[in-house]
Design a protein around this motif. Structure first.
Motif, PDB file in Angstrom:
ATOM      1  N   HIS A 179       0.830  -1.208   0.000  1.00  0.00           N
ATOM      2  CA  HIS A 179       0.000   0.000   0.000  1.00  0.00           C
ATOM      3  C   HIS A 179       0.865   1.259   0.000  1.00  0.00           C
ATOM      4  CE1 HIS A 179      -3.486  -2.487   0.377  1.00  0.00           C
ATOM      5  NE2 HIS A 179      -3.206  -2.885   1.597  1.00  0.00           N
ATOM      6  N   THR A 180       1.910   1.241   0.815  1.00  0.00           N
ATOM      7  CA  THR A 180       2.808   2.389   0.877  1.00  0.00           C
ATOM      8  C   THR A 180       4.146   1.935   1.427  1.00  0.00           C
ATOM      9  OG1 THR A 180       3.166   4.603   1.807  1.00  0.00           O
ATOM     10  CG2 THR A 180       1.990   3.019   3.172  1.00  0.00           C
ATOM     11  N   ARG A 181       5.182   2.682   1.080  1.00  0.00           N
ATOM     12  CA  ARG A 181       6.512   2.425   1.626  1.00  0.00           C
ATOM     13  C   ARG A 181       6.914   3.510   2.612  1.00  0.00           C
ATOM     14  NH1 ARG A 181       6.925   0.398  -3.674  1.00  0.00           N
ATOM     15  NH2 ARG A 181       7.781  -1.717  -3.777  1.00  0.00           N
ATOM     16  N   ASP A 182       5.973   4.306   3.054  1.00  0.00           N
ATOM     17  CA  ASP A 182       6.242   5.401   3.983  1.00  0.00           C
ATOM     18  C   ASP A 182       5.229   5.384   5.117  1.00  0.00           C
ATOM     19  OD1 ASP A 182       7.354   7.635   5.117  1.00  0.00           O
ATOM     20  OD2 ASP A 182       6.352   9.062   3.783  1.00  0.00           O
ATOM     21  N   SER A 183       5.246   4.317   5.886  1.00  0.00           N
ATOM     22  CA  SER A 183       4.329   4.170   7.029  1.00  0.00           C
ATOM     23  C   SER A 183       5.143   3.811   8.266  1.00  0.00           C
ATOM     24  CB  SER A 183       3.273   3.100   6.740  1.00  0.00           C
ATOM     25  OG  SER A 183       2.429   2.905   7.865  1.00  0.00           O
ATOM     26  N   PRO A 184       5.623   4.794   9.015  1.00  0.00           N
ATOM     27  CA  PRO A 184       6.446   4.511  10.203  1.00  0.00           C
ATOM     28  C   PRO A 184       5.680   3.703  11.237  1.00  0.00           C
ATOM     29  CG  PRO A 184       6.578   6.832   9.577  1.00  0.00           C
ATOM     30  CD  PRO A 184       5.460   6.240   8.777  1.00  0.00           C
ATOM     31  N   LYS A 185       6.393   2.823  11.906  1.00  0.00           N
ATOM     32  CA  LYS A 185       5.779   1.974  12.936  1.00  0.00           C
ATOM     33  C   LYS A 185       6.320   2.268  14.328  1.00  0.00           C
ATOM     34  CE  LYS A 185       4.977  -1.641   9.528  1.00  0.00           C
ATOM     35  NZ  LYS A 185       5.450  -0.783   8.419  1.00  0.00           N
ATOM     36  N   THR A 186       7.034   3.367  14.477  1.00  0.00           N
ATOM     37  CA  THR A 186       7.494   3.808  15.791  1.00  0.00           C
ATOM     38  C   THR A 186       6.710   5.057  16.177  1.00  0.00           C
ATOM     39  OG1 THR A 186       9.305   5.032  14.718  1.00  0.00           O
ATOM     40  CG2 THR A 186       9.796   2.829  15.564  1.00  0.00           C
ATOM     41  N   TYR A 187       6.243   5.090  17.419  1.00  0.00           N
ATOM     42  CA  TYR A 187       5.393   6.170  17.901  1.00  0.00           C
ATOM     43  C   TYR A 187       6.022   6.760  19.165  1.00  0.00           C
ATOM     44  CZ  TYR A 187       2.087   3.789  14.826  1.00  0.00           C
ATOM     45  OH  TYR A 187       1.487   3.189  13.746  1.00  0.00           O
ATOM     46  N   LYS A 188       6.356   8.036  19.095  1.00  0.00           N
ATOM     47  CA  LYS A 188       6.948   8.716  20.249  1.00  0.00           C
ATOM     48  C   LYS A 188       5.856   9.038  21.263  1.00  0.00           C
ATOM     49  CE  LYS A 188       9.746  12.724  21.558  1.00  0.00           C
ATOM     50  NZ  LYS A 188      10.430  13.964  21.083  1.00  0.00           N
ATOM     51  N   LEU A 189       5.958   8.446  22.442  1.00  0.00           N
ATOM     52  CA  LEU A 189       4.964   8.667  23.490  1.00  0.00           C
ATOM     53  C   LEU A 189       5.368   9.803  24.411  1.00  0.00           C
ATOM     54  CD1 LEU A 189       4.163   4.940  24.363  1.00  0.00           C
ATOM     55  CD2 LEU A 189       3.065   6.425  22.675  1.00  0.00           C
ATOM     56  N   THR A 190       6.610   9.797  24.863  1.00  0.00           N
ATOM     57  CA  THR A 190       7.171  10.885  25.665  1.00  0.00           C
ATOM     58  C   THR A 190       8.591  11.149  25.165  1.00  0.00           C
ATOM     59  OG1 THR A 190       8.112   9.437  27.378  1.00  0.00           O
ATOM     60  CG2 THR A 190       5.821  10.126  27.664  1.00  0.00           C
ATOM     61  N   ASN A 191       9.271  12.081  25.820  1.00  0.00           N
ATOM     62  CA  ASN A 191      10.644  12.387  25.433  1.00  0.00           C
ATOM     63  C   ASN A 191      11.598  11.238  25.742  1.00  0.00           C
ATOM     64  OD1 ASN A 191       9.951  14.953  24.493  1.00  0.00           O
ATOM     65  ND2 ASN A 191      10.244  15.879  26.520  1.00  0.00           N
ATOM     66  N   SER A 192      11.186  10.304  26.564  1.00  0.00           N
ATOM     67  CA  SER A 192      12.067   9.194  26.950  1.00  0.00           C
ATOM     68  C   SER A 192      11.481   7.824  26.629  1.00  0.00           C
ATOM     69  CB  SER A 192      12.359   9.268  28.461  1.00  0.00           C
ATOM     70  OG  SER A 192      11.160   9.161  29.214  1.00  0.00           O
ATOM     71  N   THR A 193      10.381   7.771  25.887  1.00  0.00           N
ATOM     72  CA  THR A 193       9.718   6.492  25.607  1.00  0.00           C
ATOM     73  C   THR A 193       9.197   6.475  24.182  1.00  0.00           C
ATOM     74  OG1 THR A 193       8.994   6.394  27.918  1.00  0.00           O
ATOM     75  CG2 THR A 193       8.013   4.830  26.394  1.00  0.00           C
TER      76      THR A 193
END
Length: 218
Positions: A73-87
């Motif tokens: 479908h796409t080659r630009d779908s990040p799977k990392t999600y920044k929750l806080t500045n340290s997580t």
């Protein structure tokens, strides 16, 4: 209108032929066996995530391809999600469940910050994620989850989860569609497994980043 015997007999034969044809069709369908029709609320969109924890750092990475079956479908779908500045959360699998889960976690983090006046720590986020997953144990999220961050003591931490909330803290972990290929390499290069006479040295951040890049491009 009076019908002759010949006309009545002809109509009877035609009706009987139609009956035989119909019954043959029914028998042909029955010979195929029972057919089950159903709907699955899940689909697998692929994705691989990887996290490594060091003495005072943690590294997490993932691919960006979103696929289904033989389609990309796409080659630009990040799977990392920044929750806080340290997580940071790595989440792969069914993309719809990934979006729903990360949206729920983000809302809970905002509620926690408004109530307590501070951001949630990485171990606390891991515990919260475990609770969220267990709450949906009868209709679980189809996701592979790995959480990476810095704990309260300033040390790197990595948490891996199963679909119903069981989790553990680890030094390194791979998850997703290519985890069976990545995990043995991590076991060998970081865990020093299947090596004899090797001197174990602490993992540096530069080596961890280089290893992650090498694993994904191998």
């Amino acid at each position: 209108q009076v019908k002759t015997f010949h006309t009545v007999f002809k109509e009877f034969c035609q009706s009987f032929e139609r009956y035989i044809f119909i019954m043959q069709g029914v028998e042909a369908v029955n010979s195929l066996g029972p057919a089950q029709h159903g709907f699955s609320p899940y689909t697998f969109n692929g994705g691989t995530i990887l996290a490594i924890a060091g003495e005072d750092f943690s590294v997490i990475a993932a691919d960006t391809r979103l696929s289904q079956g033989f389609s990309i479908h796409t080659r630009d779908s990040p799977k990392t999600y920044k929750l806080t500045n340290s997580t940071v959360l790595g989440c792969a699998g069914f993309h719809g469940d990934c979006l729903t889960l990360t949206k729920l976690i983000t809302a809970r983090l905002q509620m926690y910050e408004h109530e307590h006046g501070s951001k949630m720590s990485s171990p606390a986020i891991a515990q919260m994620l475990s609770t969220v997953l267990y709450y949906r144990r009868f209709f679980p999220y189809y996701t592979y989850n790995i959480l990476a961050g810095i704990d309260n003591e300033g040390k790197g931490c990595v948490y891996s989860f199963d679909p119903v909330g069981s989790y553990e803290r680890e030094t390194y972990r791979a998850g997703g569609s290519a985890s069976a290929l990545l995990q043995p390499l991590l076991d060998n290069q970081i865990g020093f497994k299947n090596q004899q006479g090797v001197t174990e040295v602490p993992l540096t951040k530069d080596k961890a980043v280089f290893l992650v890049k090498d694993v994904f491009t191998a």
